[in-house]
Design an enzyme around this catalytic site. Structure first.
Site, PDB file in Angstrom:
ATOM      1  N   ASN A 336       0.759  -1.180   0.087  1.00  0.00           N
ATOM      2  CA  ASN A 336      -0.049  -0.050  -0.217  1.00  0.00           C
ATOM      3  C   ASN A 336       0.797   1.281  -0.061  1.00  0.00           C
ATOM      4  O   ASN A 336       0.842   2.149   0.964  1.00  0.00           O
ATOM      5  CB  ASN A 336      -0.958   0.161   1.260  1.00  0.00           C
ATOM      6  CG  ASN A 336      -2.319   0.908   0.780  1.00  0.00           C
ATOM      7  OD1 ASN A 336      -2.346   1.476  -0.042  1.00  0.00           O
ATOM      8  ND2 ASN A 336      -2.971   0.787   1.952  1.00  0.00           N
ATOM      9  N   HIS A 367      -8.465   3.351   8.245  1.00  0.00           N
ATOM     10  CA  HIS A 367      -8.840   2.276   7.822  1.00  0.00           C
ATOM     11  C   HIS A 367     -10.409   2.039   8.378  1.00  0.00           C
ATOM     12  O   HIS A 367     -11.071   1.311   7.569  1.00  0.00           O
ATOM     13  CB  HIS A 367      -8.097   1.134   8.448  1.00  0.00           C
ATOM     14  CG  HIS A 367      -7.070   0.758   7.559  1.00  0.00           C
ATOM     15  ND1 HIS A 367      -5.728   1.559   7.499  1.00  0.00           N
ATOM     16  CD2 HIS A 367      -6.532   0.012   6.446  1.00  0.00           C
ATOM     17  CE1 HIS A 367      -5.000   1.100   6.793  1.00  0.00           C
ATOM     18  NE2 HIS A 367      -5.246   0.196   5.832  1.00  0.00           N
TER      19      HIS A 367
END
Length: 475
Positions: A336, A367
């Site tokens: 990521n 998140h």
């Protein structure tokens, strides 16, 4: 928090592909996502060939990119797309009205606040019930873009020029990255739309290396080879997902019968392979998104050492780097990637102290609000610090010969993969009760190792500070 309620699947997005979903046995939201990404891939080629800067104005390119992106949002999420559009509009008002000294603060508070509010409502109010369409992914990507632009304005990296409305909408909602990212630099995106992307990258490379790397200025390099390569990777990941990943469900790690009957070594082995098997779905989504951007002519990094074009400027992962990582940091740096750059830009490089802890906490908040996210990122803090300390303490002993170095690399690879498995498991399990079951049968072993590794260094720092003239006793 327990497992999300098992309710019949309903969507706020389009149901045109419901027969396809039922035939393939995949959730409708995943089918809609894949259909949009494949359509985006086709559109990207057309965007590069027929709507290139040589044929149309930047205004047309901005308009088409934004319009298609908004269309994808409505197709996938229906009225839920209004949440994404609302936060984009709110931040545009901040961008054009706020003082540049504070624009980044306002944008971060509004964007992260709205993202968190939406995630709280979905998890704790709707409990992933009806409607069950998950719009948090695009909202997370938009949050990165909104704050990235605000921070760049504050830092003067956008020449202190506030974007027009169409530029702003195009950057945040373009069809290339609206569903799964990646988040890219605003100035680089504008260069791409206006036809300066490749020439600017080559000028930067030429200035740093003082050579042309074999590039012919009369013709832009084609991304076709890179796109085909990435699509092959996607095909491999999809095949792996269908044949392996689905046969190694994460939830089986906390199945009562499995936990009570299997040996510790068996449980550890299954955990290791189930975590490994969970990665290809991320590889697929991010690699496909990268291919879409490349197909449109965006993502050119420069010419490599062999004089061939590299299209990895906005790649979100390095699969080889992930699978061969010999340290916790190396794994994180290759996973990521664009989110890591965002976290570094908005938090790590700016925090006056406790930078690592604050960055992991921000990552958890970004998140979502599932407890598993916080177990994972809070666990990552001591493990990262301990890994650094252990590496500094012992690595130099293994550099004397190639054999010892190879042995060290193999050992650290295995340790890194097991550490990632241990750390990431709560992230995938999500719920508190599952995480507790997992920690119970692993006996918090890695937490203990990390604390033991950190304790000696902390004691040394303490005794050193006592002997230092700068130490001031609190008594």
């Amino acid at each position: 928090m327990g497992e999300p309620a098992q309710t019949p699947f309903k969507t706020t997005g389009s149901e045109w592909l419901l027969p396809v979903s039922e035939y393939l046995g995949f959730p409708l939201d995943q089918v809609n996502f894949l259909a949009c990404q494949l359509f985006a891939l086709t559109s990207a080629f057309c965007f590069r060939l027929y709507l290139s800067p040589a044929h149309v104005s930047p205004l047309v390119r901005h308009f088409v990119a934004a319009l298609l992106g908004i269309g994808f949002l409505v197709f996938c999420f229906g009225w839920y797309s209004s949440h994404i559009l609302a936060v984009v509009v709110a931040n545009y008002l901040i961008i054009i009205k706020a003082d540049l000294n504070n624009v980044h603060r306002y944008s971060m508070v509004i964007s992260m606040g709205y993202l968190t509010a939406c995630q709280v409502s979905r998890v704790f109010i709707f409990n992933y019930g009806i409607p069950s369409t998950d719009f948090s992914g695009p909202l997370m990507i938009v949050t990165q873009k909104l704050t990235t632009l605000a921070f760049q304005l504050h830092d003067g990296k956008s020449d202190n020029v506030r974007p027009s409305l169409i530029e702003y909408l195009s950057y945040n909602l373009n069809f290339l990255s609206v569903l799964v990212g990646p988040c890219s630099n605003y100035k680089e995106y504008i260069d791409f739309i206006e036809g300066r992307h490749i020439s600017t990258r080559l000028k930067q490379q030429h200035a740093s290396s003082n050579r042309q790397n074999g590039y012919n200025k009369t013709q832009d390099p084609s991304p076709l080879t890179a796109v085909c390569h990435k699509l092959l990777v996607c095909a491999g990941c999809m095949l792996f997902f269908l044949t392996v990943t689905r046969s190694l469900p994460i939830k089986y790690n906390v199945d009562p019968d499995f936990v009570s009957q299997a040996s510790f070594l068996t449980r550890l082995t299954y955990a290791f392979f189930s975590i490994q098997a969970a990665r290809p779905k991320f590889y697929f989504a991010w690699t496909l998104a990268d291919a879409v951007n490349n197909a449109a002519g965006y993502g050119f990094l420069g010419m490599d050492e062999h004089g061939k074009p590299s299209w990895d400027l906005i790649s979100n992962l390095n699969i080889i780097g992930i699978e061969t990582a010999t340290s916790f940091k190396t794994f994180i740096d290759n996973w990521n990637i664009r989110t890591g750059i965002w976290l570094k830009t908005v938090c790590y490089d700016r925090a006056p102290k406790h930078r690592l802890a604050l960055t992991f906490i921000l990552s958890a908040l970004w998140h979502g609000v599932y407890p598993g996210y916080y177990f994972t990122f809070l666990t990552a803090i001591p493990i990262t610090i301990a890994a650094r300390a252990i590496r500094r303490s012992i690595r130099h002993y293994f550099l004397g010969s190639r054999v010892m170095k190879l042995g060290y690399d193999i050992l650290t690879w295995a340790a890194t993969q097991l550490a990632i498995c241990y750390t990431v498991m709560p992230f995938l399990l999500l719920a508190v009760n599952y995480t507790i079951v997992y920690y119970r049968y692993t006996m918090l072993i890695l937490h203990g190792i990390a604390l033991k590794a950190l304790l000696p260094s902390k004691l040394l720092q303490f005794f050193h500070s006592i002997g230092s003239p700068r130490f001031i006793s609190p008594y």
